[in-house]
Motif scaffolding. Structure first.
Motif, PDB file in Angstrom:
ATOM      1  N   GLU A 293      -2.485   0.721  -4.717  1.00  0.00           N
ATOM      2  CA  GLU A 293      -2.464  -0.693  -4.256  1.00  0.00           C
ATOM      3  C   GLU A 293      -1.433  -1.598  -5.196  1.00  0.00           C
TER       4      GLU A 293
ATOM      5  N   LYS B  98       0.896  -1.106  -0.043  1.00  0.00           N
ATOM      6  CA  LYS B  98      -0.206   0.043  -0.066  1.00  0.00           C
ATOM      7  C   LYS B  98       0.978   1.322  -0.128  1.00  0.00           C
ATOM      8  N   ARG B  99       0.670   2.162  -0.993  1.00  0.00           N
ATOM      9  CA  ARG B  99       1.358   3.278  -0.848  1.00  0.00           C
ATOM     10  C   ARG B  99       0.354   4.320  -1.155  1.00  0.00           C
ATOM     11  N   VAL B 100       0.881   5.593  -0.770  1.00  0.00           N
ATOM     12  CA  VAL B 100       0.078   6.839  -0.934  1.00  0.00           C
ATOM     13  C   VAL B 100       0.456   7.788  -1.704  1.00  0.00           C
TER      14      VAL B 100
ATOM     15  N   ARG C  55      -4.711   6.369  -2.174  1.00  0.00           N
ATOM     16  CA  ARG C  55      -3.913   5.112  -2.112  1.00  0.00           C
ATOM     17  C   ARG C  55      -3.708   4.339  -3.306  1.00  0.00           C
TER      18      ARG C  55
END
Length: 129
Positions: free
Chosen positions: A115, A101-103, A113
């Motif tokens: 994914e 999970k990255r922002v 977010r």
């Protein structure tokens, strides 16, 4: 609870083990859906045809799956002593792995977010009857 002595239980479990040559790649950085497009193209084909299909397939997953197929082929030759010209792809499938999970920053201080999907890919070979 299981009945019998622990060694007897292990003996029975090992007797049911699949002896076909296989290779598994865990945590491949490709989504299950994208991997399945390539796996559907080679399922049931003989190994030489499958390698040719994977060589000229433009998708990213085809390069990853080609290396995995070559590994399964090497396992069949070295560990099981099988002739590579008699082999075909009996099973190939991809299971869902963990998701990174990255922002991503967006307008007005919001965050979206991203994914990044992973998959576990398995190829099982078998001899033609």
């Amino acid at each position: 609870m299981a009945k019998g002595h622990r060694s007897q239980i292990k003996r029975e479990r090992n007797a049911q083990k699949d002896t076909r040559p296989s290779a598994k790649l865990s945590y491949a950085r490709v989504s299950v859906q994208k991997a399945c497009f390539v796996l559907d193209a080679i399922r049931g084909k003989d190994v030489q045809t499958a390698l040719a299909v994977l060589t000229y397939n433009p998708r990213y997953a085809s390069g990853v799956i080609k290396k995995l197929l070559e590994s399964a082929l090497a396992n069949a030759e070295n560990n099981n002593g099988l002739n590579p010209s008699n082999l075909y792809i009996a099973e190939c499938f991809a299971n869902k792995g963990p998701t990174m999970k990255r922002v991503r920053p967006r307008a007005q201080g919001r965050a979206y977010r991203i994914e990044k999907q992973m998959s576990h890919i398995t190829i099982v070979l078998d001899e033609k009857k």
